[in-house]
Design a protein around this motif. Structure first.
Motif, PDB file in Angstrom:
ATOM      1  N   TRP A  69       0.827  -1.210   0.000  1.00 24.99           N
ATOM      2  CA  TRP A  69       0.000   0.000   0.000  1.00 24.99           C
ATOM      3  C   TRP A  69       0.861   1.259   0.000  1.00 24.99           C
ATOM      4  O   TRP A  69       0.489   2.271  -0.592  1.00 24.99           O
ATOM      5  CB  TRP A  69      -0.974  -0.013   1.174  1.00 24.99           C
ATOM      6  CG  TRP A  69      -2.018  -1.069   0.978  1.00 24.99           C
ATOM      7  CD1 TRP A  69      -2.114  -2.264   1.626  1.00 24.99           C
ATOM      8  CD2 TRP A  69      -3.076  -1.048   0.009  1.00 24.99           C
ATOM      9  NE1 TRP A  69      -3.171  -2.980   1.128  1.00 24.99           N
ATOM     10  CE2 TRP A  69      -3.777  -2.257   0.137  1.00 24.99           C
ATOM     11  CE3 TRP A  69      -3.497  -0.126  -0.948  1.00 24.99           C
ATOM     12  CZ2 TRP A  69      -4.880  -2.570  -0.653  1.00 24.99           C
ATOM     13  CZ3 TRP A  69      -4.596  -0.438  -1.737  1.00 24.99           C
ATOM     14  CH2 TRP A  69      -5.274  -1.644  -1.585  1.00 24.99           C
ATOM     15  N   MET A  70       2.009   1.183   0.677  1.00 24.90           N
ATOM     16  CA  MET A  70       2.922   2.319   0.681  1.00 24.90           C
ATOM     17  C   MET A  70       3.439   2.558  -0.739  1.00 24.90           C
ATOM     18  O   MET A  70       3.405   3.692  -1.243  1.00 24.90           O
ATOM     19  CB  MET A  70       4.083   2.036   1.639  1.00 24.90           C
ATOM     20  CG  MET A  70       5.073   3.174   1.772  1.00 24.90           C
ATOM     21  SD  MET A  70       4.331   4.676   2.413  1.00 24.90           S
ATOM     22  CE  MET A  70       4.649   4.496   4.151  1.00 24.90           C
ATOM     23  N   ALA A  71       3.891   1.479  -1.383  1.00 23.71           N
ATOM     24  CA  ALA A  71       4.427   1.601  -2.740  1.00 23.71           C
ATOM     25  C   ALA A  71       3.345   2.101  -3.694  1.00 23.71           C
ATOM     26  O   ALA A  71       3.595   2.980  -4.529  1.00 23.71           O
ATOM     27  CB  ALA A  71       4.984   0.255  -3.211  1.00 23.71           C
ATOM     28  N   LEU A  72       2.135   1.562  -3.550  1.00 22.67           N
ATOM     29  CA  LEU A  72       1.033   1.969  -4.419  1.00 22.67           C
ATOM     30  C   LEU A  72       0.707   3.453  -4.218  1.00 22.67           C
ATOM     31  O   LEU A  72       0.500   4.188  -5.186  1.00 22.67           O
ATOM     32  CB  LEU A  72      -0.214   1.114  -4.141  1.00 22.67           C
ATOM     33  CG  LEU A  72      -1.417   1.401  -5.045  1.00 22.67           C
ATOM     34  CD1 LEU A  72      -1.151   0.922  -6.460  1.00 22.67           C
ATOM     35  CD2 LEU A  72      -2.680   0.756  -4.494  1.00 22.67           C
TER      36      LEU A  72
ATOM     37  N   LEU B 149       2.642   9.217 -10.316  1.00 19.71           N
ATOM     38  CA  LEU B 149       1.931   9.133 -11.597  1.00 19.71           C
ATOM     39  C   LEU B 149       1.022  10.356 -11.768  1.00 19.71           C
ATOM     40  O   LEU B 149       0.973  10.960 -12.848  1.00 19.71           O
ATOM     41  CB  LEU B 149       1.107   7.842 -11.652  1.00 19.71           C
ATOM     42  CG  LEU B 149       0.372   7.567 -12.968  1.00 19.71           C
ATOM     43  CD1 LEU B 149       1.350   7.224 -14.076  1.00 19.71           C
ATOM     44  CD2 LEU B 149      -0.645   6.435 -12.795  1.00 19.71           C
ATOM     45  N   GLY B 150       0.333  10.726 -10.679  1.00 23.52           N
ATOM     46  CA  GLY B 150      -0.541  11.905 -10.703  1.00 23.52           C
ATOM     47  C   GLY B 150       0.228  13.165 -11.073  1.00 23.52           C
ATOM     48  O   GLY B 150      -0.226  13.968 -11.893  1.00 23.52           O
TER      49      GLY B 150
ATOM     50  N   ILE C  29      -5.877  12.391  -8.166  1.00 22.75           N
ATOM     51  CA  ILE C  29      -5.599  11.214  -8.997  1.00 22.75           C
ATOM     52  C   ILE C  29      -5.163  10.044  -8.110  1.00 22.75           C
ATOM     53  O   ILE C  29      -5.669   8.927  -8.234  1.00 22.75           O
ATOM     54  CB  ILE C  29      -4.504  11.541 -10.049  1.00 22.75           C
ATOM     55  CG1 ILE C  29      -5.034  12.573 -11.049  1.00 22.75           C
ATOM     56  CG2 ILE C  29      -4.048  10.272 -10.766  1.00 22.75           C
ATOM     57  CD1 ILE C  29      -3.987  13.106 -12.015  1.00 22.75           C
ATOM     58  N   ALA C  30      -4.239  10.323  -7.168  1.00 26.77           N
ATOM     59  CA  ALA C  30      -3.737   9.273  -6.277  1.00 26.77           C
ATOM     60  C   ALA C  30      -4.868   8.682  -5.440  1.00 26.77           C
ATOM     61  O   ALA C  30      -4.966   7.463  -5.275  1.00 26.77           O
ATOM     62  CB  ALA C  30      -2.632   9.832  -5.377  1.00 26.77           C
ATOM     63  N   ALA C  31      -5.750   9.560  -4.921  1.00 25.47           N
ATOM     64  CA  ALA C  31      -6.847   9.075  -4.072  1.00 25.47           C
ATOM     65  C   ALA C  31      -7.793   8.182  -4.871  1.00 25.47           C
ATOM     66  O   ALA C  31      -8.233   7.138  -4.380  1.00 25.47           O
ATOM     67  CB  ALA C  31      -7.603  10.261  -3.479  1.00 25.47           C
ATOM     68  N   ILE C  32      -8.086   8.571  -6.114  1.00 23.28           N
ATOM     69  CA  ILE C  32      -9.000   7.776  -6.942  1.00 23.28           C
ATOM     70  C   ILE C  32      -8.356   6.424  -7.265  1.00 23.28           C
ATOM     71  O   ILE C  32      -8.993   5.370  -7.144  1.00 23.28           O
ATOM     72  CB  ILE C  32      -9.371   8.548  -8.240  1.00 23.28           C
ATOM     73  CG1 ILE C  32     -10.251   9.757  -7.874  1.00 23.28           C
ATOM     74  CG2 ILE C  32     -10.092   7.636  -9.222  1.00 23.28           C
ATOM     75  CD1 ILE C  32     -10.466  10.743  -9.007  1.00 23.28           C
TER      76      ILE C  32
ATOM     77  N   TYR D 180      -5.342  -0.585   5.148  1.00 21.01           N
ATOM     78  CA  TYR D 180      -4.577   0.429   4.430  1.00 21.01           C
ATOM     79  C   TYR D 180      -3.776   1.283   5.404  1.00 21.01           C
ATOM     80  O   TYR D 180      -2.636   1.662   5.137  1.00 21.01           O
ATOM     81  CB  TYR D 180      -5.489   1.339   3.595  1.00 21.01           C
ATOM     82  CG  TYR D 180      -4.722   2.500   2.994  1.00 21.01           C
ATOM     83  CD1 TYR D 180      -3.940   2.327   1.856  1.00 21.01           C
ATOM     84  CD2 TYR D 180      -4.705   3.748   3.622  1.00 21.01           C
ATOM     85  CE1 TYR D 180      -3.187   3.360   1.342  1.00 21.01           C
ATOM     86  CE2 TYR D 180      -3.947   4.791   3.112  1.00 21.01           C
ATOM     87  CZ  TYR D 180      -3.189   4.591   1.975  1.00 21.01           C
ATOM     88  OH  TYR D 180      -2.423   5.617   1.480  1.00 21.01           O
ATOM     89  N   ASN D 181      -4.390   1.573   6.555  1.00 16.46           N
ATOM     90  CA  ASN D 181      -3.762   2.506   7.487  1.00 16.46           C
ATOM     91  C   ASN D 181      -2.492   1.984   8.156  1.00 16.46           C
ATOM     92  O   ASN D 181      -1.793   2.746   8.814  1.00 16.46           O
ATOM     93  CB  ASN D 181      -4.768   2.987   8.528  1.00 16.46           C
ATOM     94  CG  ASN D 181      -5.543   4.192   8.010  1.00 16.46           C
ATOM     95  OD1 ASN D 181      -5.077   4.896   7.111  1.00 16.46           O
ATOM     96  ND2 ASN D 181      -6.722   4.415   8.549  1.00 16.46           N
ATOM     97  N   GLN D 182      -2.179   0.681   7.963  1.00 17.91           N
ATOM     98  CA  GLN D 182      -0.856   0.214   8.393  1.00 17.91           C
ATOM     99  C   GLN D 182       0.204   1.021   7.651  1.00 17.91           C
ATOM    100  O   GLN D 182       1.240   1.374   8.209  1.00 17.91           O
ATOM    101  CB  GLN D 182      -0.674  -1.266   8.056  1.00 17.91           C
ATOM    102  CG  GLN D 182      -1.497  -2.179   8.930  1.00 17.91           C
ATOM    103  CD  GLN D 182      -1.247  -3.617   8.561  1.00 17.91           C
ATOM    104  OE1 GLN D 182      -1.354  -3.993   7.381  1.00 17.91           O
ATOM    105  NE2 GLN D 182      -0.902  -4.431   9.537  1.00 17.91           N
ATOM    106  N   ALA D 183      -0.076   1.311   6.373  1.00 20.89           N
ATOM    107  CA  ALA D 183       0.812   2.193   5.612  1.00 20.89           C
ATOM    108  C   ALA D 183       0.402   3.643   5.808  1.00 20.89           C
ATOM    109  O   ALA D 183       1.242   4.527   5.964  1.00 20.89           O
ATOM    110  CB  ALA D 183       0.768   1.820   4.129  1.00 20.89           C
ATOM    111  N   GLY D 184      -0.924   3.886   5.823  1.00 19.67           N
ATOM    112  CA  GLY D 184      -1.454   5.256   5.907  1.00 19.67           C
ATOM    113  C   GLY D 184      -1.001   5.992   7.154  1.00 19.67           C
ATOM    114  O   GLY D 184      -0.654   7.171   7.094  1.00 19.67           O
TER     115      GLY D 184
END
Lengths: 230, 125
Positions: A11-14, A21-22, A39-42, A58-62
């Protein structure tokens, strides 16, 4: 596959990949509507929905990403210190602009929330929506608002500010870079600043300065208001 | 090593700000107080820009990215605020325009006022 979707590194990498990318897309298309954060959020949101990943996973990375908001807020002292000359030279217009701007932000939220019939809790959550997340969320909790609603209102405000404000301000006749940067930073914090930096060095520095000053002033106004209206 | 040391200095300011916030009975958020403390230290020379600048610039240049988790928080609360979503969006758009316009107008008026004053001072000479 399920293991991969519960992996914090994935999730961190993504998240980083989607944001980079955005930025690329925005630079390539040269359009402010294509905000990198949006863009990143979508993109990340779509992968989360498709893989049935919960926000907790997700929040482990968030949480790691959000953690850096606090030192980043403290770091705002650095651009203020660097622009101390410009600040001293334009002290009165900058302080006056950020004060009136922050006050108008708070009062217009109260006014429009009532006009659109928003609930009391939502209104409280929206009051600090023009300042940077860590300050805004802390103020929202102080006022008895809901931190997640505040966080999202802050992000929406930032994205709207980044997309609309440079054109809007030009339309109402703003030409002075100090005025432009200060207005973007006061109204749309760090996300707006990321756009102001593209307009020019002074615009970026003034917008960065405004995040700190408007954040501080809003905190003071909300604290005073909370004591008076408690 | 440089980045880690500088992050340490920034985090020390965060902790000091948090402690001060507790002392002030939470009337101001710790991160705001931390920012004021760091600014005071930079002005007084206790901390030099070189002690924090690289990590500070790194964090500030990427500050918008740090908002991503907050953005995704919408997935969890969307059901709760669904009925108010349009109104929240409208409030955000309108107040952002009001705030920016009010700031720009204030700066404009003050600059004009200062300009006129300095011109008057010039005339008197």
């Amino acid at each position: 596959m399920t293991d991969l979707f519960s992996n914090a590194a994935f999730w961190m990498a993504l998240s980083i990949g989607a944001y980079v990318l955005g930025q690329r897309i925005q630079r390539r298309m040269n359009s402010p509507v294509l905000n990198p954060l949006l863009i990143a959020a979508i993109l990340v949101g779509a992968v989360m929905v498709f893989s049935h990943t919960s926000l907790d996973t997700y929040n482990q990375a968030g949480a790691l990403i959000s953690f850096f908001l606090t030192p980043a807020t403290v770091a705002l002292a650095v651009p203020i210190y660097r622009k101390l000359d410009v600040l001293r030279h334009n002290l009165i217009p900058i302080l006056a602009g950020a004060s009136i701007g922050s006050l108008v932000s708070i009062l217009s939220v109260l006014g429009f929330s009532r006009l659109f019939g928003l609930s009391d809790v939502t209104t409280r959550s929206l009051v600090p929506k023009s300042v940077t997340t860590p300050i805004g969320v802390a103020l929202s909790e102080m006022l008895g608002g809901l931190a997640p609603v505040t966080a999202i209102a802050i992000v929406i405000t930032g994205i709207i500010g980044a997309i609309v404000l440079p054109t809007f301000l030009k339309c109402i006749g703003v030409r002075n870079p100090v005025q432009m940067g200060l207005s973007i930073g006061t109204a749309a914090h760090a996300v707006g600043t990321s756009r102001a930096i593209e307009l020019g060095e002074t615009e970026g520095a003034m917008s960065g300065l405004a995040i700190g000053i408007a954040g501080l002033l809003t905190a003071v106004f909300v604290s005073i208001g909370a004591v008076f209206f408690a | 090593m440089k980045y880690l040391k500088q992050l340490g200095v920034l985090l020390a300011c965060c902790v000091a700000g948090e402690a001060l916030s507790i002392l002030l009975q939470r009337r101001l958020p710790g991160n705001v107080l931390g920012m004021i403390l760091l600014l005071a230290c930079l002005i007084s020379g206790v901390i030099k820009t070189t002690h924090v600048a690289d990590t500070a610039d790194f964090l500030l240049q990427n500050m918008a990215f740090l908002f991503l988790p907050a953005c995704l928080g919408v997935l969890d609360i969307f059901a709760d605020i669904k009925s108010e979503v349009l109104a929240i969006l409208a409030v955000c758009v309108l107040t952002t325009l009001c705030t920016a316009a009010a700031t720009a107008l204030t700066v404009h008026i003050v600059l004009k006022f200062q300009h006129r004053q300095s011109e008057e001072a010039f005339d008197h000479d």
